[in-house]
Design a protein around this motif. Structure first.
Motif, short mmCIF file in Angstrom:
data_model
loop_
_atom_site.label_atom_id
_atom_site.label_comp_id
_atom_site.label_asym_id
_atom_site.label_seq_id
_atom_site.Cartn_x
_atom_site.Cartn_y
_atom_site.Cartn_z
N THR A 50 0.84 -1.22 0.00
CA THR A 50 0.00 0.00 0.00
C THR A 50 0.87 1.26 0.00
O THR A 50 0.50 2.26 -0.59
CB THR A 50 -0.89 0.08 1.27
OG1 THR A 50 -0.63 -1.01 2.09
CG2 THR A 50 -2.31 0.20 0.94
N ARG A 100 2.04 4.53 -3.73
CA ARG A 100 1.14 5.56 -3.24
C ARG A 100 1.86 6.61 -2.43
O ARG A 100 1.68 7.80 -2.60
CB ARG A 100 0.10 4.95 -2.31
CG ARG A 100 -1.04 4.33 -3.02
CD ARG A 100 -2.09 3.99 -2.02
NE ARG A 100 -2.82 2.85 -2.51
CZ ARG A 100 -3.95 2.43 -2.01
NH1 ARG A 100 -4.48 3.05 -0.98
NH2 ARG A 100 -4.55 1.40 -2.52
N LEU A 125 -0.52 9.46 -7.51
CA LEU A 125 -1.15 9.16 -6.22
C LEU A 125 -0.62 10.07 -5.12
O LEU A 125 -0.80 9.79 -3.95
CB LEU A 125 -0.95 7.69 -5.87
CG LEU A 125 -1.53 6.73 -6.93
CD1 LEU A 125 -1.23 5.29 -6.57
CD2 LEU A 125 -3.02 6.93 -7.10
N MET A 161 -3.54 4.07 -12.75
CA MET A 161 -3.25 4.36 -11.34
C MET A 161 -4.55 4.76 -10.63
O MET A 161 -4.80 4.36 -9.51
CB MET A 161 -2.24 5.51 -11.22
CG MET A 161 -0.97 5.32 -12.02
SD MET A 161 -0.03 3.88 -11.54
CE MET A 161 0.69 4.40 -10.00
N HIS A 182 -6.08 2.19 -7.95
CA HIS A 182 -5.89 2.63 -6.56
C HIS A 182 -7.01 3.52 -6.03
O HIS A 182 -7.18 3.63 -4.84
CB HIS A 182 -4.55 3.37 -6.42
CG HIS A 182 -3.37 2.48 -6.67
ND1 HIS A 182 -2.88 1.62 -5.72
CD2 HIS A 182 -2.60 2.31 -7.78
CE1 HIS A 182 -1.85 0.97 -6.22
NE2 HIS A 182 -1.66 1.37 -7.47
N ARG A 183 -7.72 4.18 -6.91
CA ARG A 183 -8.76 5.10 -6.43
C ARG A 183 -10.17 4.68 -6.83
O ARG A 183 -11.13 5.36 -6.50
CB ARG A 183 -8.52 6.52 -6.99
CG ARG A 183 -7.18 7.11 -6.64
CD ARG A 183 -7.14 7.61 -5.20
NE ARG A 183 -5.83 8.14 -4.91
CZ ARG A 183 -5.17 7.93 -3.77
NH1 ARG A 183 -5.69 7.21 -2.83
NH2 ARG A 183 -3.99 8.45 -3.58
#
Ligand code: SF4
Length: 348
Positions: A103, A107, A188, A133, A137-138
């Motif tokens: 994580t 990030r 990120l 990305m 990730h979002r």
């Protein structure tokens, strides 16, 4: 940056008090069928928000391996971190479970590499790759991710971002591809960006543009920046501090201009005399004699002694500690005072 990506984290580097990163006594070795390669041999440094640390050294000095250790991307086996700590915002990364490190990687601590063409996937558009990305990730949708990709491309000064978002990596120049990589690394909103020789494959003008871009983006985001390079000329103007590495150790560290103006370690002095300087026009360059050591058989005492013009018996027998030369300035040379002493004035 906040407007560009719209994903600034509440815990981002801006406003963080204390060291973002503390590397202490880090050792990395590679166990190969031919023997143990001692790649990193006890390095320590810190990185603060808004700070740029340049790590300088020849290939094989351990600078890239130490960055890979921070990222947690050393292949193991054969690579092993045998000692030391890497604290990110106070937490020892080496003690975290892999799921937590994953994580953080990308990030919160992000990295860009030397060869953007290899790092980018040739069969996907750059917009798709930047947008990924945000999708992964979002959890953003396709259209939103594409819009974010355009904003980021714009932000890293890729001209006509909206028109170029559907282009493939091979349709971009080397400098523009590196900007795409920077966009991905910043997508990120990391606290720390590690740039490993980010401009080596580029011509000098583009190198300067990329360095300037990183500098501007850092000022906007407040991130800490680690620039890994073999070429001080490229990073001198944008770095706050410099750590010079040799044979897996930091041999000199301090303010970049103090070191540039008057090195306190013979290796740094050698690196300086091997690069062309505008104030030494017409003078011959003076490269360091010999080659870096075999990391399976590092010389005794000071590892630089076989190449050092100042070397004497003590250097063969005693490992030099990092002597404090001045405030915030250290050199791993028994004879640093002699190295620092005024040299013959530059003629002309
Ligand atoms: Fe050279 Fe000795 Fe200093 Fe090492 S300790 S850099 S060999 S003078």
């Amino acid at each position: 940056m906040a407007q560009a990506t719209g994903v600034r984290r509440e815990t981002s580097a801006r406003g963080y008090e204390g060291h973002l990163l503390e590397v202490e006594d880090l050792h990395v070795e590679f166990r190969t069928p031919y023997g143990v390669v001692n790649a990193v041999n006890g390095i320590s440094y810190t990185l603060d928000p808004r700070e740029t640390l340049a790590i300088l050294g020849e290939s094989g000095s351990g600078k890239s391996v130490s960055a890979q250790a921070i990222m947690g991307i050393i292949d193991s086996p054969p690579g092993f971190i045998t000692r030391g700590t890497i604290r990110y915002k106070g937490r020892d990364l080496l003690k975290l479970p892999e799921s937590e490190r994953r994580t953080i990687r990308g990030r919160e601590i992000s990295m860009i590499f030397q060869d953007a063409l290899t790092a980018l996937n040739p069969v996907f558009t750059v917009g798709f790759q930047i947008g990924e990305m945000f999708r992964v990730h979002r959890g953003l949708g396709k259209a939103e991710s594409k819009q974010k990709a355009i904003e980021l491309m714009d932000h890293v000064r890729i001209p006509s971002a909206r028109e170029r978002v559907n282009d493939y990596p091979h349709q971009f120049s080397g400098g523009m591809r590196q900007r795409v990589m920077i966009a991905m690394a910043l997508s990120l909103d990391p606290d720390i960006l590690i740039a490993d020789e980010p401009t080596t494959a580029l011509d000098v003008t583009v190198q300067a543009q990329i360095m300037e871009l990183l500098h501007v983006l850092q000022a906007e985001t407040g991130m800490g920046l680690i620039l890994i390079t073999h070429d001080l000329g490229v990073v001198a103007d944008v770095s706050d501090r410099l750590a010079v590495m040799y044979a897996g150790k930091i041999v000199e560290t301090g303010n970049v201009y103090d070191i540039y103006g008057n090195p306190a370690h013979p290796y740094t002095e050698g690196l300086m005399s091997s690069i062309p300087r505008i104030d030494q026009k017409g003078e011959e360059l003076n490269p360091i004699k010999g080659a870096p050591p075999n990391l399976m058989r590092i010389p005794t005492g000071c590892p630089f002694h076989p190449r050092c013009p100042y070397a004497r018996q003590r250097c063969v027998d005693e490992v030099p500690p990092l002597y404090e030369v001045a405030a915030e300035r250290r050199s791993a040379c028994h004879y640093w005072e002699e190295v620092l002493s005024p040299k013959e004035p530059i003629s002309g």
